[in-house]
Design an enzyme around this catalytic site. Structure first.
Site, short mmCIF file in Angstrom:
data_model
loop_
_atom_site.label_atom_id
_atom_site.label_comp_id
_atom_site.label_asym_id
_atom_site.label_seq_id
_atom_site.Cartn_x
_atom_site.Cartn_y
_atom_site.Cartn_z
CG HIS A 83 -1.94 -1.08 1.22
ND1 HIS A 83 -3.03 -1.06 2.06
CD2 HIS A 83 -2.06 -2.21 0.47
CE1 HIS A 83 -3.77 -2.13 1.83
NE2 HIS A 83 -3.21 -2.84 0.88
CD GLU A 115 -1.65 4.58 3.49
OE1 GLU A 115 -2.71 5.20 3.60
OE2 GLU A 115 -1.52 3.58 2.74
CB CYS A 141 -6.36 -0.24 5.07
SG CYS A 141 -4.66 -0.89 5.04
CB CYS A 164 -1.73 1.53 6.09
SG CYS A 164 -1.41 0.75 4.49
#
Length: 192
Positions: free
Chosen positions: A91, A93, A121, A124
């Site tokens: 992801h 992040e 999410c 993360c």
């Protein structure tokens, strides 16, 4: 003049490459997205949006870009790379955290602030907490993420919600990030 000429050359090259590739329709959508500029009120959110645009233009993954700032300087940046890396943990992040830790030669990101186009999410969010990042500014909400096909809220329910982190997670520049999400929704992309 030089800048305009290089933009024209880049567009011609992209079209030529796309003609040679079977995904012609996707290539034209990518060319249109490359010309897209979205400016947020916050300069770091503008950078995060730029990261996300770069990622979706290349077909790397969803419209999630991120920058990490320490003492007014960007020390890490990343965008969603789930599809290109075939890695469900890649992801925006996470890639930005990895980038910042390498740049700072340290696993501890105390003193850093994270800017991301979509509310993190649960995976993360916990990685951000493990990295000791001081604060998170996000653009689009978990509900906005769901509107474009992402299922973060399912995992939030398993973890018991995020209400206790309201001082840590701050929504900014939502309109600019929603504009990014619209660009993503309007282009041909793989849902995952």
């Amino acid at each position: 003049m030089k800048k305009k000429l290089s933009k024209i050359m880049a567009a011609v090259l992209l079209v030529l490459l796309c003609v040679l590739l079977p995904q012609t329709r996707v290539c034209y959508a990518e060319a249109a997205v490359k010309e897209t500029t979205i400016t947020a009120e916050n300069e770091y959110m503008t950078e995060a949006i730029g990261e996300a645009l770069d990622g979706i233009t290349r077909g790397h993954g969803g419209p999630f870009g991120c920058v990490i700032v320490k003492d007014g300087e960007i020390v890490g940046r990343g965008h969603n790379r789930v599809l290109v890396d075939k890695d469900s943990t890649a992801h925006g992040e996470i890639t930005a955290i990895r980038n910042a830790e390498k740049a700072l030669d340290n696993h501890d990101l105390t003193g850093c602030v994270l800017y991301t186009t979509g509310e993190p999410c649960p995976m993360c969010l916990y990685a951000i907490l493990w990295a000791n990042i001081d604060k998170v500014y996000y653009g689009c909400t978990i509900e906005d993420n769901a509107d474009i096909g992402f299922r973060d809220e399912v995992f939030d329910k398993l973890a018991g919600g995020r209400e206790a982190l309201s001082d840590f997670l701050v929504c900014i520049d939502r309109d600019a990030c929603l504009e990014l999400f619209k660009v993503y929704s309007d282009m041909e992309h793989q849902t995952y």
